[in-house]
Design an enzyme around this catalytic site. Structure first.
Site, short mmCIF file in Angstrom:
data_model
loop_
_atom_site.label_atom_id
_atom_site.label_comp_id
_atom_site.label_asym_id
_atom_site.label_seq_id
_atom_site.Cartn_x
_atom_site.Cartn_y
_atom_site.Cartn_z
N ASN A 188 0.81 -1.22 0.00
CA ASN A 188 0.00 0.00 0.00
C ASN A 188 0.84 1.27 0.00
O ASN A 188 0.36 2.34 -0.35
CB ASN A 188 -0.95 0.02 1.20
CG ASN A 188 -0.22 0.03 2.52
OD1 ASN A 188 0.25 -1.03 2.96
ND2 ASN A 188 -0.09 1.18 3.15
N TYR A 224 13.65 -5.04 16.24
CA TYR A 224 13.52 -4.91 14.78
C TYR A 224 14.73 -5.54 14.09
O TYR A 224 14.59 -6.31 13.12
CB TYR A 224 13.39 -3.45 14.38
CG TYR A 224 13.38 -3.24 12.89
CD1 TYR A 224 12.25 -3.52 12.13
CD2 TYR A 224 14.52 -2.78 12.22
CE1 TYR A 224 12.25 -3.35 10.75
CE2 TYR A 224 14.53 -2.60 10.85
CZ TYR A 224 13.39 -2.89 10.12
OH TYR A 224 13.40 -2.73 8.75
#
Length: 284
Positions: free
Chosen positions: A12, A165
């Site tokens: 997106n 992360y």
């Protein structure tokens, strides 16, 4: 790329959206996988218009939910009889520790298990398609000092957004190398890459103050989305990498990843643990 079918997750925005657009320009059927219907529909309209390719589709998936991933894979296999390229691009970072609906630390759930589970459910289709490719978006952030913290992989005893992360991006590489061994002699390749320090909105909404610091730095020093997407587009399409598998790429060149990423014992430990997580046997 004509007559081929490609999946791009996290399509997106950012490099996922650029990847979907640039691949669509080459003529294949492109399936853009997004979490939000609204944002996905806007991205779909953009990609169709810019690529002039009517064979671009939006499918929804929440990569923090194993059921959502399984449902997407089932629907995809009902709609398509081949899969030439799977680009595992969806990823995120969280300022604080959160848990998924399956009881997994959220970064682990989205960034690693999302790749692992989706690939697992689509592997038969990839194997049935001649010369198919899996492209895993990792990061230079995988170079964490101590490797994966298996003793507290759920990060219940301490949480650092960047550390967690980085470990998830290390897991992407370990998964790539372990999967490559399992695909030996087959017609499926798998490679991982670092896209670069990209100017995107990545982490802006989930990282609070850290996001506010990173975003200006990315705008000053980062590459644009199109530059950031180049390596994954190269790995998805270039005839130069046909048959090349189990490699880490930076700027479309093979690069050596960290020593931790090449620890086969750790790779296999992660693989077995991921299978257990996939079967809902969540542990600390």
């Amino acid at each position: 790329m004509q007559d081929k079918v490609v999946i791009v997750t996290g399509a997106n925005s950012g490099i996922g959206r650029v990847t979907a657009r640039e691949l669509a320009k080459m003529g294949p059927t492109v399936v853009m996988v997004c979490r939000s219907q609204e944002r996905g529909a806007e991205a779909l309209a953009h990609v169709k218009k810019e690529s002039n390719n009517p064979n671009v589709h939006l499918m929804l998936c929440d990569f923090s939910s194993q059921q959502s991933i399984e449902s997407f894979a089932t629907q995809f296999k009902a709609d398509f009889d081949r899969l030439d390229v799977l680009v595992n691009n969806a990823g995120t970072i969280f300022n604080e520790r959160l848990e998924s609906v399956d009881g997994l630390e959220m970064t682990l759930a989205v960034n690693h298990m999302g790749y692992f589970i989706l690939t697992h459910h689509l592997l038969d289709l990839l194997k049935a398609t001649v010369l198919s490719r899996i492209v895993n978006v990792s990061s230079m952030a995988h170079q964490v000092d101590k490797g994966v913290n298996f003793d507290d992989i759920q990060r219940k005893n301490g949480y650092s957004a960047f550390q967690v992360y980085g470990e998830s991006k290390l897991m992407n590489l370990m998964f790539t190398y372990a999967l490559d061994r399992r695909l030996a002699g087959m017609n499926v390749t798998v490679n991982a890459l670092h896209p670069g320090f990209v100017r995107t909105n990545f982490g802006r909404n989930t990282m609070g103050l850290l996001g506010k610091i990173i975003a200006p730095a990315a705008m000053l020093f980062g590459v644009n989305d199109k530059e950031g997407a180049k390596t994954q587009i190269y790995l998805a399409t270039s005839p130069e990498v046909e048959g090349v598998s189990g490699q880490y790429w930076v700027k479309s060149k093979q690069t050596e990843s960290s020593a931790h990423s090449h620890d086969e014992a750790a790779q296999e430990r992660l693989w077995e643990l991921s299978l257990a997580f996939m079967n809902r046997e969540t542990t600390s």
